[in-house]
Motif scaffolding. Sequence first.
Motif: not given
Lengths: 766, 170
Positions: B105-118, B143-158
Amino acid sequence: MTEREHGVVGRSVQRRDLLEKVTGAAVYAVDVEPSGTLHAKVVRSSYAHAQLVRIDAEAALAMPGVVAVVTAEDIKDLFPRFGHIVADHYILATGKVRYYGEPVALVVAETLAAASDAAAQVEVHYSELPAVMSAADALAPSAPLVHDEAFVVSPDESFTAMAATPTADEVLERDNVAHEVTLGWGDVDAALASAHLVVSNEGMKFPMLYAYAMEPYNAVATYTDHQLDVISTAQHPFMVRTDLARIFDLPLSRVRVQVPYLGGGYGSKSYTKVEPLAAVGSWATGRPVKLVLDVEEAIYTTRADSAEVNVRTAFDADGTILARDIEMILDSGAYADNSPLVVAKAANRSFGPYRVPNLRVRGRSVYTNTSPASSYRGFGAPQGSFAGEINLDKAADLLGIDSAELRRRNLVGPGEEILPGKRGLDADLRADLELLVGSLRRDASNAQSSGIGYALTASDAGAFPVSTAHVRLQTDGSVVVLSGSTEMGQGSRSALAQIAAEELGVELIAVSVSQSDTATVAYERTTGASRTTTLTGLALQRACADARAKAADMAAEVFGWPVETIQPAPGGVLGPEEKFVGFGEVIMRWFGAAAGEITGVGLVRRDGATQKMPPFWECGIVGVEVSVEPDTGQVDVRQLVTVADVGFAINPHAVEGQDLGAATQGLGAALFEELVYEGPQLVNPNVVDYRVPRMRDVPAKIDTIIVERRDGIGPYGAKGAGEGALNPMTAAVAIAVGRATGKWPTRVPLTPERVWRLLNDLPDDS
Amino acid sequence: MSSATGSAAGSTSEIATTVNGAAYRGSVANRTTLAAYLRDELGLKGTKVSCELQVCGVCSVLVDGRPVSSCTYLAADIDGRTVETVEGLATGERMHELQRAFVRNFALQCGFCTPGFLMMSKALLERNPDPTEDEIREYLDGNICRCTGYQPIIAAVLEAAAELRGVGVD
């Protein structure tokens, strides 16, 4: 456009860097620690403006594990400053401090804990000076000077070609103006005097912003035997190398700057930041020194320029723009950094993508005793468009013309010049505006307290076109790409792999991309201004063409074919009678062994397609629908629509991601984000009090539209993306709030209190 | 700005813990944070640190299945407890459903926040295998993400939730 015209580009291929990043294997600068590394902590100024009287380091030096305390005195035989436009930035405060939080000393110790403990024991004695804490203070007659000495502005074409009018005979009289630009044409005063309507917006305030790249600035430096190795969070490693070489008087070749994955950049990691501090720490101790800032220190290191803007626009009765008169003052903080370019870009971007027959823009970047400002995504554009676009909506109402229609009447068309003598507009903004407004109106709630706002910007993007790329074909037909650009999350590593695979006709999986290491990869001037896909992409296409030509020459030689009979083919060459030979076989035949490689080189400079500046225009086309809670002033964003006019999307899903991310940062500036000074100090230098958008702030409807007209100079007609959607966001949100409340905002962010005050005709809170 | 106070030398604690299924035993300085222990002592650098104030979520790990901010949780307090980090998400070569859904889902870009989100998403799905979009927003709002605008993360978790429930992805 035919769907299958290309094999690899134009598809939303999976980004390989994402695989490393979800497993925790991806290496960032903060993860790198050579053996024997010492750790550094910065002692920072506790005054906004003060003479440095004395620094007592004895107590700190006596603490366990402390190896050195470095001050300005220790590095006075080096070139103790940096700065790519104006070399005014002291590595360690010298003589005086110019802002609260400025580095005064560097404590180097065996552990971070020891360095932190000892930093608190360094006694710095100050003699306080009167400070200028705002641009207005700084511009007042006989204001205290932030800089007592004058520094020369870089005469390099790579800066001057992008700035409006840097004058050679400035700095006669000392004041706090770091840089001034003027831009204009025609007779503005005559047009204002004879116009049907003149609409003004005065004192429009854009806040100081913090980019909050989540990996704070950090670097580890190793200085040994006239060689400096630095691993850091730099977007532009080659420019950092130049600053470091000057500091230590080293050849460029003896300074190596490597940049692993960046934990966010957004422009805030452009140019030199903490690298000189880590480097002087290592120079002083002879051991590797690592410096990792915390978020508070990162805020002291770089913020974005705040601005106050006045705009007047003259209109004909039918809504035709006759003139615009714009004045902008940017608070650039204690050091120039990139602010001279920010103010130049702010001027270029302030009047919008409209036909303005008479124009006058004056922009000043002003030194103050605050945290230094530099680049942040889209720099210059948001500051000006906030004022300029509200001004158009206000005018539309007074003229009785629909605000989309007013823009449509004044927008420049495809090919038309925005800036005289510069590249014509490589976009169709009228068509883009239809898509934008269509999407917004289709889903509009039309409720009492809701409003729609949209705004447009055009940025002269791409920066100065100096890019190179190398491509190395291997004996098994696989491909190594070398580029000096930096992967900071935008997906350049993946996009460059797609371009190489497309150009050479090889599988995407057979391409690897190495980036951002000044000792081993190809030169790249910067990773900024949305340039990588376009300019590095062009260089890479040329490198691939060079490699293919070399393969043809080698095939001609080893097979005895006339070179003109050889045709390119996917993954190799076609000889007479359509005989296919793969790149790998060509290499092995020519070298006479299962060994060797072909290197293709691609160069981009101001020539041919990239002669005209800017390399491309990056347009911002965004809109929102908001609803405002009348009792609290709370703004809820119901719709967010962005149009990415990108020419051609190499990876469409990645483009959408860039646009949504940029738009979300723009929402932050519009609604939440503002660094606030009270006296000499920031009151909110942390992520608790400096609020950025969170998941619950995501609008219910998001529509990211991609438009591809192949009208860019980049590969396959591509143009840059990544900043566009940020630039007009504050304007769009402010206009929507204005429509919802019936009152035009004069400053952002539009916090609930500000909106409530706006609704109740109360004065602004500060 | 100083990250720690008090005496550097001296006070340490003995701990015995399990991290990603492996047992560790040793002594840690009392001032050592869990993030520093994981990164510097165990070399598990997948866990990142950003705000150091428990508001960005970047450093989230699971302690006894419960998400904590490892930047402010003391290593001494994991004695007798079990820690899970991003490095423990995959099973051998097989990535966790969340990891795969984030990539798709391209739910990350720089990836720095990703371990925390996962890690936070894992905790969510263990408590609520079928979350609504609003429940995801509520749970991951820290959890803050500064790259994605969050919507792709929501999609990925669903999407990962659906996969884990065996409903599959369309």
